[in-house]
Structure formats: structure tokens, C-alpha cells
Enzyme design. Structure first.
Site, PDB file in Angstrom:
ATOM      1  N   PHE A 138      30.813  32.475  36.289  1.00 56.98           N
ATOM      2  CA  PHE A 138      31.041  32.976  37.652  1.00 56.98           C
ATOM      3  C   PHE A 138      30.663  34.448  37.691  1.00 56.98           C
ATOM      4  O   PHE A 138      31.145  35.243  36.883  1.00 56.98           O
ATOM      5  CB  PHE A 138      32.510  32.803  38.070  1.00 56.98           C
ATOM      6  CG  PHE A 138      32.755  33.207  39.500  1.00 56.98           C
ATOM      7  CD1 PHE A 138      32.516  32.316  40.526  1.00 56.98           C
ATOM      8  CD2 PHE A 138      33.208  34.477  39.816  1.00 56.98           C
ATOM      9  CE1 PHE A 138      32.721  32.678  41.859  1.00 56.98           C
ATOM     10  CE2 PHE A 138      33.411  34.862  41.136  1.00 56.98           C
ATOM     11  CZ  PHE A 138      33.174  33.951  42.159  1.00 56.98           C
ATOM     12  N   ASP A 223      28.816  40.418  31.979  1.00 54.11           N
ATOM     13  CA  ASP A 223      29.661  40.500  33.160  1.00 54.11           C
ATOM     14  C   ASP A 223      31.093  40.711  32.681  1.00 54.11           C
ATOM     15  O   ASP A 223      31.760  39.787  32.239  1.00 54.11           O
ATOM     16  CB  ASP A 223      29.537  39.199  33.964  1.00 54.11           C
ATOM     17  CG  ASP A 223      30.455  39.151  35.176  1.00 54.11           C
ATOM     18  OD1 ASP A 223      31.397  39.971  35.244  1.00 54.11           O
ATOM     19  OD2 ASP A 223      30.252  38.285  36.037  1.00 54.11           O
ATOM     20  N   LYS A 252      37.165  44.828  39.456  1.00 52.66           N
ATOM     21  CA  LYS A 252      38.556  44.389  39.367  1.00 52.66           C
ATOM     22  C   LYS A 252      39.500  45.511  38.912  1.00 52.66           C
ATOM     23  O   LYS A 252      39.832  46.384  39.690  1.00 52.66           O
ATOM     24  CB  LYS A 252      38.669  43.152  38.472  1.00 52.66           C
ATOM     25  CG  LYS A 252      38.142  41.874  39.130  1.00 52.66           C
ATOM     26  CD  LYS A 252      38.509  40.645  38.345  1.00 52.66           C
ATOM     27  CE  LYS A 252      38.002  39.350  38.969  1.00 52.66           C
ATOM     28  NZ  LYS A 252      38.729  38.947  40.188  1.00 52.66           N
TER      29      LYS A 252
END
Length: 403
Positions: A138, A223, A252
Site C-alpha cells: 500500500f 515507503d 504519518k
């Protein structure tokens, strides 16, 4: 006339791409939340690995307040002091030499993919455009990043997808060896798959990915949107794997709850993004960077990073005790405070049942697919909150088992 603000209003005014809980939190402190009815919850979800210092940490509140009284926005026609200070700290504490700021993990990944394509075309040849990524990965919700992400359910149904993107199973070296070639511009991977089920990489696999990228002049993109900024017990997960990427993305936890993203890379690769080739209206704004700098300073200490490893043990011990009593998990996997409790055969497909039961018992947790209950709490959560939260989780497990 005043408007009642409740879950029904969501259905009236919001695009229906989410299905939020009926619970509407109105305030938080540390690892606790309170809803409109003043019911208290312990937060093991952390806004999906975002609230790395809990809710309303005094230092972050102070940083935001101070900066809010100075300067909010400029545009990238001008730079600003918080952005420069944060970039310097990121460079000084990672492999990177250059930083690009944006607003989210998806934007950071979009920038990384564009940079990798452009670098390959500029430095090698026009056909060097293949991107290899991993099934169940993702990387965000832009059309490019959702296509590179390895979950077709998120990218299907929007018409023709960006081309020259191929997927292989995570940890499958043979598949990578067969697919990678001199037309590959980049391999993109999470150094611990999050949304795909909390899957750790084999160390030998990660090292071989690096070697294959070097052999074929392909860039390795990590990532680290979910794994970065202390989540695994290292500042960034790559530092615990002994493998250095060419490009790294972060978001995040980077802002502790304030939206910010960053793409980190080397000077050589960064030169490909000449003036005008990429940009972001809000990226690197003073508010976000001031909060992120404070969060970074608090997390990037031996006490906090070593404390993440200690907290992982608290979670694993408590989950093992619950499982010894109820036998619902096949295994507990992950690293640091990115933990997945994998449901056994008897409870396959029921992760959301555990999430809903936990909420009923005053605990916020997450899922990672249909078979994994995910925990991404504050990196500084207290032992008392872990123990009380796990007592509530045990109550939730008992409810599911008895249903």
C-alpha cells in the site's frame, strides 16, 4: 438554528467513501480519548500510526501555538526557518542529503515515483520505466500510488491505469530475479508491510533486492510512511535492516498528527527535479514543519527508541496471555509498535468483529485486512495504559468468542 453534529450528519453531508463508527471523539490526552457522551477510550490505534506522542502532547501544542502566532503560510516562492531546520535534522540523521516536503504519505510516494522515472530516463534511456512493487503493498490513494500498491480492489474501476507497473509476492526473491531487468527504473517496497497484514521482510531478501537494484541500475524506494519516525524502534526501519534505499518516504508520525510528508534522497538523484518539475502548494509550510521538528526531536532519542522495543514486549506478553486463554491467534507479528495479531483458522475473516467488540469495551484498535488485528499506539504509551487497554481487549476477545 443549531445543527446536531452526530453520525447521521456524516451520511447527509459527506462523500460515502468511508463508513466511520458512530463514536465521535471530541478530545484526547495522551493515550486516552473521550467521545461526545464523555465515554473514555484507550487508544491503541494512534490515528493509524500517526499520533506517535499521543493526543495533545504539550510540546506539540506549544510548537503549534508559537508558530501559529508567527507565520502560517508562504508558498514555495519563499522558504522558511522551520522547514530548513527540519530538513537539516532529517539529513543529519539518515542516509539522505536532500528533502522534499509535501502534505501526506501518498504525495511523498507520488514524488518518489515521479523522481525515479525521471532519473532513469534522464540518466539511462527512454524505455527504462518499469516499476516493480509487491502484492498487498500500500502506497497511497493517488492514481499512480494506488496502482503501484499491490491491492487491485483499490485501483480497479477508474479506467486505464498508469502503465509499466508490475507486482510480485513479498519476500519472493525468485520472482524478483525473473522480473527485474535493465528496463526497470525502480523497486518500491515497504520495509515491513502494514496494510497488507504486518508482514516483515526476510533480511536476506532485502539485501538481495538492494543487490539486484544495483546490478540493473534501478533505484530502491522504501515507503516508510508507516514504519518511519520510531515506529519499529529505529528512527527509520531501514536502519534496523542494514540496507540503504535510494529514496525514502515519510509521513504519518512525522508530524505527530499534523499533516506533513517528506521524500528523502541523495544529492545526485535529487538533481533530476529541476526548478518547476514538481511542487506542492502547502508542502513545507511553517506550521507543519514547526510541529514536525518538535515531534522529531522528542522521538529521536535513545530513551524513546529503546522504549518502543520495551513496549513491544509489553504488548507481546499481554497478547500471549490472552491467546493462552482464548486461542484466537495463529501468531503475533511485526516489529516495535507496529504489531499484528493474526487470527487462526477458526476466526478467519473476523478481524473487524474484534475491532468492533474492542470499541464496545472502550478500546480503539485497527485491522490490517480481514484476518489481522493491528496495534499502532503512541510510542510513549504508559505501561498502565497498555495493561488497562489489554484488559479491555481481553473483554472484547471474550465477547467475540462467546458470540
Amino acid at each position: 438554528m443549531s445543527q446536531t453534529v452526530d453520525r447521521a450528519l456524516f451520511d447527509e453531508v459527506m462523500v460515502p467513501n468511508y463508513a466511520p463508527s458512530a463514536v465521535i471523539p471530541v478530545r484526547g490526552e495522551g493515550s486516552r480519548l473521550w467521545d461526545q457522551q464523555e465515554r473514555e477510550y484507550i487508544d491503541f490505534a494512534g490515528g493509524i500510526a500517526v499520533s506517535c506522542l499521543g493526543h495533545c502532547h504539550p510540546a506539540l501544542v506549544n510548537a503549534l501555538t508559537e508558530q501559529g502566532n508567527k507565520l502560517w503560510h508562504l508558498s514555495n516562492v519563499l522558504t522558511n526557518e522551520p522547514a530548513l531546520r527540519l530538513a537539516k535534522k532529517l539529513v543529519d540523521n539518515t542516509f539522505a542529503e536532500k528533502v522534499f516536503f509535501c502534505n501526506s504519505g501518498a504525495e511523498a510516494n507520488e514524488a518518489a515515483l515521479k523522481l525515479a522515472r525521471r532519473y532513469a530516463i534522464d540518466h539511462h534511456h527512454a524505455n527504462k520505466t518499469k516499476i516493480i512493487a509487491f502484492e498487498q503493498g500500500f502506497h497511497g490513494r493517488t492514481f499512480f500510488t494506488v496502482t503501484v500498491g499491490g491491492q487491485a480492489s483499490y485501483s480497479d474501476g477508474f479506467g486505464p491505469k498508469p502503465g509499466d507497473v508490475q507486482h510480485i509476492p513479498y519476500n519472493d526473491l525468485a520472482a524478483l530475479e525473473q522480473l527485474i531487468d535493465d528496463d526497470t527504473c525502480a523497486v518500491m517496497m515497504e520495509p515491513l508491510q502494514g496494510e497488507g497484514g504486518i508482514i516483515s521482510p526476510d533480511l536476506s531478501f532485502v539485501k538481495q533486492v538492494r543487490e539486484l537494484c544495483d546490478r540493473h541500475n534501478a533505484l530502491l524506494i522504501f515507503d516508510e510512511v508507516q514504519t518511519g519516525v520510531g515506529r519499529t524502534g529505529a528512527l527509520y526501519a531501514y536502519q534496523g535492516l542494514g540496507v540503504q534505499p535510494d529514496i525514502l518516504t515519510s509521513a504519518k508520525a512525522l508530524g505527530g498528527g499534523f499533516p506533513i510528508g517528506a521524500m528523502l534522497t541523495t544529492t545526485e538523484i535529487a538533481q533530476t527535479f529541476k526548478v518547476g518539475t514538481h511542487g506542492s502548494t502547502y508542502g513545507g509550510n511553517p506550521l507543519a514543519c514547526a510541529v514536525a521538528e518538535t515531534a522529531f526531536d522528542l522521538i529521536n532519542t535513545p530513551e524513546v527508541l529503546e522504549g518502543v522495543q520495551q513496549r513491544e514486549q509489553w504488548f507481546r506478553e499481554q497478547l500471549a496471555a490472552i491467546n493462552a486463554k482464548y486461542d484466537v491467534f495463529a501468531e503475533v507479528r511485526g516489529k516495535g509498535l507496529l504489531i499484528g495479531a493474526v487470527l487462526n483458522e477458526q476466526y478467519q475473516g473476523r478481524a473487524r468483529d474484534f475491532l468492533m467488540a474492542a470499541a464496545d469495551c472502550g478500546l480503539m484498535v485497527l485491522v490490517a485486512g480481514a484476518n489481522v488485528v493491528r496495534f499502532t499506539p503512541s510510542l510513549v504509551i504508559s505501561e498502565a495504559d497498555v495493561r488497562e487497554g489489554m484488559q479491555r481487549f481481553e473483554q472484547a476477545v471474550a465477547k467475540v468468542v462467546a458470540a
